[in-house]
Design a protein around this motif. Sequence first.
Motif, PDB file in Angstrom:
ATOM      1  N   HIS A 190       0.812  -1.213   0.000  1.00 49.92           N
ATOM      2  CA  HIS A 190       0.000   0.000   0.000  1.00 49.92           C
ATOM      3  C   HIS A 190       0.849   1.268   0.000  1.00 49.92           C
ATOM      4  CE1 HIS A 190       0.488  -0.528   4.455  1.00 49.92           C
ATOM      5  NE2 HIS A 190       0.564   0.792   4.435  1.00 49.92           N
ATOM      6  N   ILE A 204      -0.617  -6.927  -4.010  1.00 49.21           N
ATOM      7  CA  ILE A 204      -1.941  -6.780  -3.404  1.00 49.21           C
ATOM      8  C   ILE A 204      -2.992  -7.570  -4.175  1.00 49.21           C
ATOM      9  CG2 ILE A 204      -2.738  -4.715  -4.625  1.00 49.21           C
ATOM     10  CD1 ILE A 204      -3.030  -5.483  -0.833  1.00 49.21           C
ATOM     11  N   GLN A 228      -3.543 -10.688  -2.642  1.00 50.43           N
ATOM     12  CA  GLN A 228      -3.957 -10.503  -1.249  1.00 50.43           C
ATOM     13  C   GLN A 228      -2.763 -10.561  -0.297  1.00 50.43           C
ATOM     14  OE1 GLN A 228      -7.053 -13.533  -0.971  1.00 50.43           O
ATOM     15  NE2 GLN A 228      -8.622 -12.008  -1.385  1.00 50.43           N
ATOM     16  N   ALA A 229      -1.638 -10.032  -0.790  1.00 51.38           N
ATOM     17  CA  ALA A 229      -0.427  -9.938   0.028  1.00 51.38           C
ATOM     18  C   ALA A 229       0.038  -8.490   0.006  1.00 51.38           C
ATOM     19  CB  ALA A 229       0.665 -10.859  -0.515  1.00 51.38           C
ATOM     20  N   ASP A 230       0.106  -7.860   1.172  1.00 55.60           N
ATOM     21  CA  ASP A 230       0.475  -6.445   1.265  1.00 55.60           C
ATOM     22  C   ASP A 230       2.000  -6.301   1.231  1.00 55.60           C
ATOM     23  OD1 ASP A 230       0.422  -3.734   1.546  1.00 55.60           O
ATOM     24  OD2 ASP A 230      -0.290  -3.715   3.614  1.00 55.60           O
ATOM     25  N   THR A 232      -9.531  -6.957   6.203  1.00 52.13           N
ATOM     26  CA  THR A 232      -9.740  -5.751   5.412  1.00 52.13           C
ATOM     27  C   THR A 232      -9.261  -4.544   6.199  1.00 52.13           C
ATOM     28  OG1 THR A 232     -11.651  -6.681   4.264  1.00 52.13           O
ATOM     29  CG2 THR A 232     -11.435  -4.296   4.239  1.00 52.13           C
ATOM     30  N   GLN A 242      -8.257  -2.265   1.443  1.00 53.06           N
ATOM     31  CA  GLN A 242      -7.609  -3.416   0.830  1.00 53.06           C
ATOM     32  C   GLN A 242      -7.776  -4.636   1.717  1.00 53.06           C
ATOM     33  OE1 GLN A 242      -3.455  -2.324   0.532  1.00 53.06           O
ATOM     34  NE2 GLN A 242      -2.988  -3.232   2.516  1.00 53.06           N
ATOM     35  N   SER A 243      -7.847  -5.790   1.081  1.00 47.34           N
ATOM     36  CA  SER A 243      -7.956  -7.055   1.799  1.00 47.34           C
ATOM     37  C   SER A 243      -6.618  -7.769   1.696  1.00 47.34           C
ATOM     38  CB  SER A 243      -9.070  -7.913   1.209  1.00 47.34           C
ATOM     39  OG  SER A 243     -10.324  -7.290   1.410  1.00 47.34           O
ATOM     40  N   THR A 244      -6.103  -8.184   2.854  1.00 44.86           N
ATOM     41  CA  THR A 244      -4.747  -8.729   2.918  1.00 44.86           C
ATOM     42  C   THR A 244      -4.698  -9.945   3.836  1.00 44.86           C
ATOM     43  OG1 THR A 244      -3.896  -6.475   2.708  1.00 44.86           O
ATOM     44  CG2 THR A 244      -2.349  -8.157   3.432  1.00 44.86           C
ATOM     45  N   SER A 278      -2.910 -11.901   6.542  1.00 43.99           N
ATOM     46  CA  SER A 278      -1.953 -11.415   7.538  1.00 43.99           C
ATOM     47  C   SER A 278      -1.999 -12.230   8.827  1.00 43.99           C
ATOM     48  CB  SER A 278      -2.210  -9.936   7.853  1.00 43.99           C
ATOM     49  OG  SER A 278      -3.512  -9.748   8.376  1.00 43.99           O
ATOM     50  N   SER A 319       1.905  -4.612   7.818  1.00 43.59           N
ATOM     51  CA  SER A 319       0.831  -4.214   6.910  1.00 43.59           C
ATOM     52  C   SER A 319      -0.080  -3.144   7.494  1.00 43.59           C
ATOM     53  CB  SER A 319      -0.005  -5.447   6.534  1.00 43.59           C
ATOM     54  OG  SER A 319      -1.128  -5.088   5.758  1.00 43.59           O
ATOM     55  N   THR A 323       2.195  -9.297   6.832  1.00 42.95           N
ATOM     56  CA  THR A 323       2.065 -10.276   5.760  1.00 42.95           C
ATOM     57  C   THR A 323       3.327 -11.135   5.714  1.00 42.95           C
ATOM     58  OG1 THR A 323       0.697  -8.768   4.451  1.00 42.95           O
ATOM     59  CG2 THR A 323       1.722 -10.600   3.284  1.00 42.95           C
TER      60      THR A 323
END
Length: 218
Positions: A70, A94, A97-99, A151, A165-167, A169, A197, A208
């Motif tokens: 991000h 991202i 789904q990995a920040d 999220t 954003q959805s990550t 973690s 994250s 993450t």
Amino acid sequence: MSVTRRVAIGGAAAVITALGAVSLPVSVAQAAPVSVSSGMEINIEETLITVASCTLGAVVSPTTALTAAHCGTTGEAVFDSSGDQIGTITANLISRQADIAVITLAPDVRAAVDPIDWSPGFYQGQAVSKDGISTGKTVGTVTDPNLTLRTAHGFSLAPPFFLTQSTLSIGTNIHSVSGDSGSGIRDADGDVVGILSSGATAEDTQFTPVSLVPETLR
């Protein structure tokens, strides 16, 4: 933000001898290589007058480093606190789904490579720490070892301003605030195991795992 390079040029000196004036050659002092290491401040332009400041999380090789996804998008230049460009974001995970963002370092930087533990898996109460630009080094434990899709919400001074954003973690009780994003999360051996994250509160920080970085990008 411009890239600053300072080159000192020595003037030509003249030596008077019995045979006349002899000019010495002009010397050029080369700028020292820029040093890159985990825990340092990095800046990425948001608009013409604003920048996003984050923490460099891990230097995984002489040519590759990691921070939070991000913090910037693919193709954006990454600068240090002095305005020197240290690299470019070449992958943003991202969409997986990995920040985590991958930075390809500039060829003229001097990189301090970190020990990395790429293996997945964490446990309740595991000792972890981070070193960020806002709160320095803080320590804590893993409070939720399960890789969970969370999220997170934030804001930026550039459009779209409000970010969601959805990550995937892992939860910890490490203390962190804005600016610590991207910090490397280390285990008790000092190996980087994740990238910071987000956080619901200052004492509820998620990271993450670096195991989510594809092998081709390490």
